[in-house]
Design a protein around this motif. Structure first.
Motif, short mmCIF file in Angstrom:
data_model
loop_
_atom_site.label_atom_id
_atom_site.label_comp_id
_atom_site.label_asym_id
_atom_site.label_seq_id
_atom_site.Cartn_x
_atom_site.Cartn_y
_atom_site.Cartn_z
N ARG A 103 0.83 -1.21 0.00
CA ARG A 103 0.00 0.00 0.00
C ARG A 103 0.86 1.26 0.00
N THR A 104 0.18 2.39 -0.12
CA THR A 104 0.84 3.69 -0.07
C THR A 104 0.44 4.38 1.23
N HIS A 105 1.43 4.98 1.90
CA HIS A 105 1.13 5.74 3.12
C HIS A 105 1.86 7.08 3.06
N GLN A 106 1.64 7.90 4.05
CA GLN A 106 2.26 9.21 4.09
C GLN A 106 3.19 9.31 5.30
N GLN A 127 4.83 10.81 0.09
CA GLN A 127 4.10 9.57 -0.18
C GLN A 127 5.12 8.43 -0.30
N PHE A 129 5.58 4.31 -1.10
CA PHE A 129 4.97 3.12 -1.69
C PHE A 129 5.68 1.87 -1.18
N ILE A 167 9.16 6.70 -3.83
CA ILE A 167 8.47 7.68 -3.00
C ILE A 167 8.12 8.88 -3.86
#
Length: 200
Positions: A103-106, A127, A129, A167
């Motif tokens: 998933r992608t997070h911040q 961001q 990945f 990223i």
């Protein structure tokens, strides 16, 4: 004189890498989020409070007029709007990494600078990945102890880099201090912008 209000070894390394001379003083403050506080406001508030705590302590103990600037910072990993802090144990670290996988997070870092002219602060967002994580690699990583002192249970500069294909944004932000934004913020504090408020 520049004072870093953080005990993070990564932030010390990054400031040194940027060629800055500084000392380090730990800011002893509560890091509990306020009710319904958005992550961006949370990291910005903590950055200001860390810098303010060291500024107040310095001014109370030192009556000299030597100019000082205090730099505060706070970094969090955010997934689906929820903050992932430092895991308490390997089991919690596994749970975090399993949530991040695929998933992608911040990653958000609040940065604040205080001197006799102003308090200025800002937030950097990157961001990140994540690939899916192989079970054998995950077991090896958890056994190393590396994830236990890191927000979100990983550091981009360590073993977990193998799971991060790309990223969007500042790499140094994911390490804990967005260098370009920090340098710009320190310059802004020196200018004493009209929008800034004086230290409390």
């Amino acid at each position: 004189m520049l004072i870093l209000a953080s005990s993070s070894p990564r932030r010390r390394e990054l400031l040194s890498q940027a060629g800055l001379d500084f000392t380090v003083e730990h800011a002893d403050i509560s890091e509990e989020p306020q009710p319904n506080e958005p992550p961006a406001k949370y990291v910005q508030r903590l950055a200001v409070e860390k810098a303010q705590a060291v500024w107040d302590r310095r001014k109370a103990a030192d009556s000299s007029d030597d100019p000082i600037t205090v730099l505060g910072a706070d970094t969090v990993v955010v997934l689906d709007g929820h903050i992932l802090g430092k895991p308490a144990d390997p089991s919690e670290a596994r749970h975090m990494l399993e949530r991040l996988a695929g998933r992608t997070h911040q990653v958000l870092t609040g940065v604040a600078a205080i001197n006799h002219r102003a308090i200025v602060s800002d937030v950097e967002v990157t961001q990140v990945f994540f690939d899916l994580i192989d079970e054998d690699e995950l077991v090896h990583y958890l056994a190393s102890g590396e994830p236990l002192d890191k927000a979100g249970a990983y550091g981009i500069q360590g073993y977990a880099a193998r799971w991060i294909p790309r990223i969007e944004g500042c790499y140094f932000n994911v390490m804990g201090l967005p260098l370009s934004r920090t340098i710009a913020l320190l310059a802004k504090a020196e200018e004493g912008p009209s929008e800034a408020r004086p230290p409390l």
